[in-house]
Scaffold this motif. Sequence first.
Motif, PDB file in Angstrom:
ATOM      1  N   PRO A 117      33.235  32.008  54.153  1.00 11.45           N
ATOM      2  CA  PRO A 117      34.416  32.561  53.833  1.00 11.45           C
ATOM      3  C   PRO A 117      34.482  32.356  52.151  1.00 11.45           C
ATOM      4  O   PRO A 117      35.928  32.417  51.799  1.00 11.45           O
ATOM      5  N   GLY A 118      33.659  31.619  51.352  1.00  7.18           N
ATOM      6  CA  GLY A 118      33.927  31.646  49.983  1.00  7.18           C
ATOM      7  C   GLY A 118      34.562  32.541  49.310  1.00  7.18           C
ATOM      8  O   GLY A 118      35.290  32.471  48.371  1.00  7.18           O
ATOM      9  N   GLN A 121      38.200  32.936  49.655  1.00  8.26           N
ATOM     10  CA  GLN A 121      39.003  32.035  49.215  1.00  8.26           C
ATOM     11  C   GLN A 121      39.047  32.491  47.652  1.00  8.26           C
ATOM     12  O   GLN A 121      40.187  32.140  47.188  1.00  8.26           O
ATOM     13  N   GLU A 122      38.348  33.129  46.926  1.00 10.81           N
ATOM     14  CA  GLU A 122      38.457  33.475  45.678  1.00 10.81           C
ATOM     15  C   GLU A 122      39.187  34.709  45.640  1.00 10.81           C
ATOM     16  O   GLU A 122      40.254  34.863  44.930  1.00 10.81           O
ATOM     17  N   LYS A 125      43.039  33.853  46.742  1.00 12.42           N
ATOM     18  CA  LYS A 125      43.818  32.486  46.030  1.00 12.42           C
ATOM     19  C   LYS A 125      45.292  32.695  45.733  1.00 12.42           C
ATOM     20  O   LYS A 125      45.962  31.667  45.761  1.00 12.42           O
ATOM     21  N   TYR A 139      38.343  31.666  58.609  1.00 13.69           N
ATOM     22  CA  TYR A 139      39.626  32.012  58.223  1.00 13.69           C
ATOM     23  C   TYR A 139      40.645  30.684  58.095  1.00 13.69           C
ATOM     24  O   TYR A 139      41.517  30.728  57.313  1.00 13.69           O
ATOM     25  N   THR A 141      39.974  28.131  56.503  1.00 16.74           N
ATOM     26  CA  THR A 141      39.920  27.257  55.531  1.00 16.74           C
ATOM     27  C   THR A 141      40.669  28.149  54.227  1.00 16.74           C
ATOM     28  O   THR A 141      40.738  27.589  53.158  1.00 16.74           O
ATOM     29  N   LEU A 142      41.422  29.197  54.750  1.00 14.00           N
ATOM     30  CA  LEU A 142      42.080  30.007  53.490  1.00 14.00           C
ATOM     31  C   LEU A 142      43.329  29.410  53.407  1.00 14.00           C
ATOM     32  O   LEU A 142      44.174  29.120  54.475  1.00 14.00           O
ATOM     33  N   LYS A 143      43.955  29.209  52.452  1.00 13.65           N
ATOM     34  CA  LYS A 143      45.419  28.626  52.202  1.00 13.65           C
ATOM     35  C   LYS A 143      46.339  30.008  52.153  1.00 13.65           C
ATOM     36  O   LYS A 143      47.108  30.139  51.022  1.00 13.65           O
TER      37      LYS A 143
END
Length: 307
Positions: A117-118, A121-122, A125, A139, A141-143
């Motif tokens: 998922p990198g 994230q970008e 963001k 998913y 890991t996403l803020k």
Amino acid sequence: MKYNDSVLRQSRFGDNLMAWSVNLYVNYHISFAMISRLLKEQFGIWANPTHFNDRNYEWWRKFKPEVDHCWQIILKSPVIHIDETTVRLAKGGDRGYVWAFATPQTVFYHLTLNREPGFLQEWLKDYNGIIVTDFYPGYETLKVSQQKCLIHLIRDLNDDLFKNPFDEEYKKMVKSFGQLLKKIVATIDRHGLKKHFLKKHIKDITRFYKDFLEAKNKSDLSAKYAKRLKKHWDSLWIFLLHDGLPWNNNNAEAAIKAFAQHRRGVNGQVSERGLKEYLGMLSIAQTCRYRNISFLDYLRRKAGRTF
């Protein structure tokens, strides 16, 4: 092989013919080789399939700004639906992942060579809206605020109930959850996705939590789902607190199904570059479909030239 005078020369092929061919390739999953045969048999026009392959790349470059615009529209949407699926690439049978990002009116596809998922994230963001997803751990890991797709959860609950029909404790949990969701959907059917009417169900979900998630579960399956529901509890019910937030991921799943139809004919045979080109045009085609616009008319209008 010689053709009579009624056969058009390849040098005279214009954008209208290319638009027709791209529409067949993208929307109807007809290969350029087959399109070449159709042209000869039905219209007396001979065209080498490589002609379409070569021009397809030109068209992908021509329409790439439109594809990028689709992503910008989605990124500005208050809600983004996300789903992904696998595809086998031609080179060594490597696996790729096709991601679909959707709103009710716009679709964007993206290809990655792994499921990490990198890139999400970008890309997300600075996103301040809500994403609707399934339960893929990446998913998490996403803020970003997330609404989990309740249809995915119901499928899992029902699948395990089918495999364990004599687990009475688990059966009671599934039945109660179904009744809870049925009440909520009835409100949605009557009033739409409006928090003014949906927030009354907060007391219902609180009662379910107390009855099934705080209780001591004797069944291993009940304990497993109690743990899972506790983990995702808040993200299951975000839609009760917002206007216009769906409780399912149907927009992204419909976009994935559109690609899956194409995958049947190209799985293990398509290159990374070729698939990226296709996904770009599919982004426009599905956006047209979501907006009830003819993809063929859109291509002809944007191309601007005729033969």
